[in-house]
Write an enzyme that holds these catalytic residues in place. Structure first.
Site, PDB file in Angstrom:
ATOM      1  NE  ARG B 284      -1.063  -4.316  -5.109  1.00  0.00           N
ATOM      2  CZ  ARG B 284      -0.705  -4.194  -3.739  1.00  0.00           C
ATOM      3  NH1 ARG B 284       0.433  -3.785  -3.479  1.00  0.00           N
ATOM      4  NH2 ARG B 284      -1.431  -4.866  -3.052  1.00  0.00           N
ATOM      5  CG  HIS B 288       3.960  -6.595  -3.598  1.00  0.00           C
ATOM      6  ND1 HIS B 288       4.393  -5.633  -4.324  1.00  0.00           N
ATOM      7  CD2 HIS B 288       4.889  -7.213  -2.885  1.00  0.00           C
ATOM      8  CE1 HIS B 288       5.711  -5.750  -4.162  1.00  0.00           C
ATOM      9  NE2 HIS B 288       6.029  -6.909  -3.463  1.00  0.00           N
ATOM     10  CE1 TYR B 297      -2.119  -3.796   1.050  1.00  0.00           C
ATOM     11  CE2 TYR B 297      -1.145  -5.714   2.177  1.00  0.00           C
ATOM     12  CZ  TYR B 297      -1.435  -5.288   0.886  1.00  0.00           C
ATOM     13  OH  TYR B 297      -1.085  -5.598  -0.144  1.00  0.00           O
TER      14      TYR B 297
END
Lengths: 328, 388
Positions: B284, B288, B297
């Site tokens: 990815r 998100h 993160y």
């Protein structure tokens, strides 16, 4: 007219549905060779084969989730959850798919399926086998919730639930699965969902109940009539959701008094919904006594050595009815 | 495979003296399945070169159509992100870098096969026949965007992670019962694989020998949770074997590998040879969703490594080597796709209409009295507010 138990009448309704419509299929744990732990599906796999009466892996969420997929395809699955206490394992699929796919697809998918499951106390079962959490499903938009109270209406209501184009949760009062017999006609019969039944007309007080509780309530009604001269109007809800508000309101306008009796917990239970509707829908000015609920306490169902004390009994009903009759 | 030369954690953790399951003599012997190794498949390496003898030699028209679909997916992705940032779109889940998974998993499906998308599957949805204007309505919160278009046998996309996988197996179970010689493909991610219902779905599919292909896009992240916090075994395909489902691991950034793997899996499903799990290893590269900030993160240098594995660039090298697509032609495809997306946006802006008066219409086949009463109450509110 054969005289049969509720287990037999449910079996009959399933048999009739399987025979009538090849889209109907049954799925669930131990429903095949074993005929279900209560034998509701006895003999059906032998008659209709393993693909139409399917023993499922032991996963309630899986049973309901795959049943939804079969319904999308155009089948009419009837999924048995062995005990209603286990149906909460399937909450995920009931909430996210079974109840809302019609709405989510603006009517393109029809989820015509039934989740059958035995509910309630009274069979000295181990923990998690005696729950009455019908409120969960009544609270979920998109479902219908049906609870029969005897062999004859069990057969008719199950036939109606299977025929219904929307998902139906069908709660079976297992404590009366074999408790008594009723005559049923030779020919299949059905009755409309969403209609309550005035079981006994009366003038003094309305008692609203459903499922296994109808039996102790009937006992109380006879006692009230014979011993106390109180004329009860007894209403069997039969369909919990959608609820037949009109029948309830008309009755309480006539009697001015009402008790709701059920096995489920009190807080946010079906009784709470009934009295709210009565209060909102013009019964208020006819009331001569407070509305009352006789229910299980808001406790987990106790272990069976004490269960006989947990649920409302005929004496509770008689006492409460007398209290309301003497209200001033 | 990107990680093909490195031992997986599963392999590292397996003591060599323990015999693999399924090879035990006596009463514990496996019933039928060979719990052997996980097959893995890569056709194009990271430089767009074909592994020896593996070229599936798809015809030119197919290859160019697939290429265009991947480019269109990326153009749609970029435009949706921009529209969201401009306040013209709801929360959106980008797909950057996963275009080969998207198109590869659906390219071999016919109109009578079923597809169950997750929310990041818009490239596959476009391929299946959802117009981009339709998908814009979906993401912009219009009710009319949710149902699949007429004639498209797709489920609406799933939002609660993994919730569509069991119904997809149910569809396949019904297909087998109806002797319908088609198949279903269901798409989900590495995060979804932690849901119990996804494991239940694999089990039901195996028991039922349902004609279904599970495509797990392992993109390394479930919002902020990396794969090593998601699973104690980072080869997710091994889970399929545990259930008795044929399983393989595919380079999800290699369109030819994805096409081959799903075509073969779908063929097997249609021919009654049961389900397959394909773990498509990808990454990815973007957010998100538009509500997410990966810099909190994730070290962005991790993303850089995957830029070299771009599925579109890799495929374009292959197409150039086959003399099918020059860089000028690739630019033309990009420009045409961009225009197509802009046209869809125009159409979306002109036609999307909220219908607040319709929201009660589809809960039940026939509206119950109590709901009708609530509907009338709601309509009075709309009237009071002057809402049409």
């Amino acid at each position: 007219m054969p005289s049969i138990t509720m287990v037999e009448s449910l079996n009959l309704a399933l048999d009739e549905a399987l025979a009538q419509d090849n889209r109907v299929c049954l799925m669930g744990q131990d429903i095949g060779v074993n005929g279900g732990v209560f034998r509701v599906t006895k003999g059906l796999q032998a008659r209709y084969g393993k693909d139409r009466v399917m023993d499922s892996p032991l996963a309630e969420c899986g049973i309901i989730g795959t049943a939804v997929g079969m319904a999308i395809y155009g089948m009419k699955p009837i999924a048995e959850i062995q005990f209603s206490g286990f149906s909460l394992q399937a909450f995920d699929q009931i909430e996210q798919n079974m109840s809302r796919l019609r709405n989510r697809t603006q009517g393109r998918f029809e989820i015509s399926m039934v989740m059958r499951t035995p509910y309630g106390g009274g069979i000295r079962a181990v923990e998690h086998h005696s729950e009455s959490r019908e409120t969960y499903w009544a609270h979920t938009p998109g479902l219908k919730v049906v609870i029969p109270s005897g062999p004859r209406n069990a057969r008719s209501l199950l036939a109606a639930a299977i025929a219904d184009p929307d998902p139906v949760v069908f709660y079976e009062p297992k404590s009366i699965y074999r408790a008594f017999r009723e005559d049923v006609p030779e020919e299949p019969e059905t009755m409309p969902l969403g209609k309550a039944q005035v079981v006994r007309p009366g003038e003094d007080i309305t008692i609203i109940s459903y499922g296994a509780m109808i039996r102790p309530v009937r006992e109380a009604v006879d006692d009230l009539s014979d011993q106390h001269g109180i004329d009860v109007e007894l209403i069997d809800l039969l369909t919990i959701s959608p609820m037949d508000t009109t029948t309830l309101v008309e009755s309480v306008r006539k009697t001015g008094r009402c008790i709701v009796v059920h096995e489920g917990h009190r807080t946010c239970g079906i009784g709470a919904e009934v009295v709210a509707r009565l209060a909102e829908h013009g019964s208020f000015e006819y009331l001569v006594a407070p509305l009352r609920r006789l229910t299980a306490p808001d406790l987990p169902f106790p272990y069976f050595q004490v269960e006989q004390h947990f649920l409302p009994d005929p004496d509770d009903v008689v006492e409460t009815a007398c209290e309301l009759m003497n209200w001033n | 495979m990107p990680e093909a030369n490195q031992p997986t954690r599963a392999e590292q953790n397996t003591p060599s003296e323990v015999p693999p399951p399924g090879h035990i003599d006596g009463p514990f012997d496996s019933r039928s399945i060979d719990l052997g190794r996980i097959e893995s498949l890569q056709v194009l390496d990271e430089h767009g070169q074909v592994e020896d003898g593996l070229d599936p030699k798809y015809d030119d028209e197919t290859l160019l159509k697939v290429h265009r679909a991947m480019v269109l997916t990326r153009a749609f992705d970029a435009r949706m992100l921009a529209m969201q940032r401009q306040g013209q779109m709801g929360t959106f889940a980008p797909n950057l870098g996963q275009e080969a998974c998207m198109i590869g998993q659906v390219w071999s499906l016919g109109p009578d096969d079923w597809f169950a998308p997750s929310y990041r599957s818009f490239g596959a949805q476009i391929w299946r026949g959802w117009s981009m204007e339709h998908l814009m309505r979906l993401w912009a919160g219009y009710h009319s965007g949710f149902p699949p278009p007429d004639g498209v046998k797709d489920l609406p996309f799933s939002i609660v992670i993994g919730s569509h996988v069991l119904p997809s197996v149910g569809l396949a179970m019904a297909m087998r019962r109806a002797q319908d010689a088609h198949c279903a493909v269901v798409n989900f991610g590495d995060g979804a694989f932690s849901q119990g219902s996804v494991s239940e779905a694999l089990n039901f599919a195996a028991v039922e020998q349902a004609p279904i292909v599970f495509v797990c896009e392992n993109n390394g992240w479930a919002i902020s949770t990396p794969i090593d916090k998601q699973s104690g075994n980072d080869v997710l395909a091994t889970r399929g074997l545990g259930f008795g489902v044929r399983s393989l691991r595919v380079d999800g950034n290699d369109i030819l590998a994805m096409m081959m793997a799903t075509q073969e899996a779908c063929r097997r499903a249609r021919e009654g040879q049961g389900p397959t799990l394909i773990e498509a290893v990808t990454y990815r590269m973007s957010l998100h969703t538009t509500a997410d900030d990966p810099s909190v993160y994730r070290d962005e240098s991790l993303v850089d490594a995957w830029k070299n594995r771009c599925p579109i660039a890799r495929f374009e090298t292959y197409l150039a080597n086959r003399n099918l697509l020059s860089s000028e032609q690739a630019d033309q495809v990009r420009a045409a796709c961009e225009q197509e997306v802009l046209d869809a946006r125009t159409q979306f802006r002109e036609t999307a209409v909220a219908e607040p008066r319709q929201i009660f219409d589809h809960l039940y086949a026939e509206m119950p009295d109590e709901l009708e009463e609530q509907r009338l109450e709601y309509l009075r509110r709309l009237d009071r507010k002057g809402v049409k």
